[in-house]
Design an enzyme around this catalytic site. Structure first.
Site, PDB file in Angstrom:
ATOM      1  N   LYS A 223      54.031  39.500  37.097  1.00  0.00           N
ATOM      2  CA  LYS A 223      54.113  40.718  35.786  1.00  0.00           C
ATOM      3  C   LYS A 223      54.853  41.990  36.273  1.00  0.00           C
ATOM      4  CE  LYS A 223      50.475  40.113  33.057  1.00  0.00           C
ATOM      5  NZ  LYS A 223      48.550  40.471  32.844  1.00  0.00           N
ATOM      6  N   ARG A 257      43.945  33.818  36.568  1.00  0.00           N
ATOM      7  CA  ARG A 257      44.645  33.301  35.397  1.00  0.00           C
ATOM      8  C   ARG A 257      46.676  33.630  36.128  1.00  0.00           C
ATOM      9  NH1 ARG A 257      48.226  35.074  31.169  1.00  0.00           N
ATOM     10  NH2 ARG A 257      48.248  34.116  29.546  1.00  0.00           N
TER      11      ARG A 257
END
Length: 278
Positions: A223, A257
């Protein structure tokens, strides 16, 4: 809760679990995660299974800022195509549906069997989601976010982000309990309605969320909180992701995740060895 039950599947969360991302979208933020064809889906899920993943998280609607809108019918079609492959190739793996639409979750679960529901809006986008998850008897992942992906980065004004995320989840947990949802996982929502600095502040205090009594899911893989700090891009953010996965585990994450299964499984193995000897 140390065991997740998904139909006939059992996931032991006393050992940190790895959830592999399977994006059946053409526009997810990390191009390397896109699996638009039957062949690429099959290859990805077989690779994840071989690397030791605990479960798959399948998404048919990109949540990156500026992503195109997708109709419920198209989202369902994409998820169904993925589930067809997954149930054939790796029936031993539990599946999570990354959707905020109750009708989509219900149709897929009706046709392909029990799945976790991974709702980035924690019921804000579809008020019927809590009741649907309860009626279907499946685990529910509630994520913290303000607004929706198209406006979330204008909604980053917090006094104390960790305290506000805790309060948000306390209210959601009460409503989920009243709706009858038995298995709840909490996701702090790294990158959603949070600045880079706020993401790190929340990560440093994520252990406070463990006091809420639900397993924590950490979704930081590749991210912007990683690649912006490193002045790079998602394709070159694996090393940073691996480093921060260790901190997620140290802060109490029960599920990682991830885009990169093998590397995440290795982090978990090293973490467990470290904990045995600390």
């Amino acid at each position: 809760m140390t065991t997740l039950t998904v139909g006939s599947h059992r996931i032991d969360l006393s050992i940190p679990a790895v959830m592999t991302i399977v994006n059946v979208t053409p526009d997810s933020f990390y191009a390397g995660s896109r699996t638009a064809s039957t062949e690429t889906i099959a290859a990805r899920v077989r690779e994840a299974a071989a690397a030791g993943t605990s479960m798959l998280d399948v998404g048919g609607y990109s949540s990156r800022p500026g992503a195109e809108d997708v109709s419920p019918g198209e989202e369902t079609r994409r998820l169904a195509a993925a589930l067809e492959v997954i149930r054939r190739e790796v029936p031993e793996l539990p599946v999570s549906l990354d959707t905020f639409r109750a009708e989509v979750a219900e149709r897929i679960i009706r046709d392909y069997g029990p799945c976790l529901i991974n709702d980035i809006t924690a019921g804000e986008a579809d008020p019927s989601m809590f009741g649907t998850a309860a009626r279907l008897g499946v685990p529910y992942i509630a994520m913290h976010m303000r607004g929706m992906p198209d406006n979330m980065q204008q909604l980053t004004d917090y006094r104390d982000i960790t305290a506000e995320v805790c309060s948000y989840f306390e209210e959601k947990m009460q409503r989920l309990q009243e709706a009858g949802v038995q298995q709840v996982i909490l996701d702090p929502g790294f990158g959603f309605a949070k600045t880079v600095e706020q993401n790190y502040e929340l990560l440093a205090r994520m252990h406070r969320l463990t006091g809420l009594g639900c397993p924590l899911l950490a979704g930081i893989s590749r991210k912007s909180m990683i690649y912006k700090v490193l002045d790079t891009d998602p394709a070159d953010a694996l090393t940073g992701t691996t480093a921060l996965h260790w901190e997620c585990l140290r802060q109490g994450a029960a599920i990682l995740r991830v885009h990169d299964t093998r590397e995440a499984v290795q982090v978990v193995r090293l973490w467990r060895k470290f904990r045995e000897n600390s």
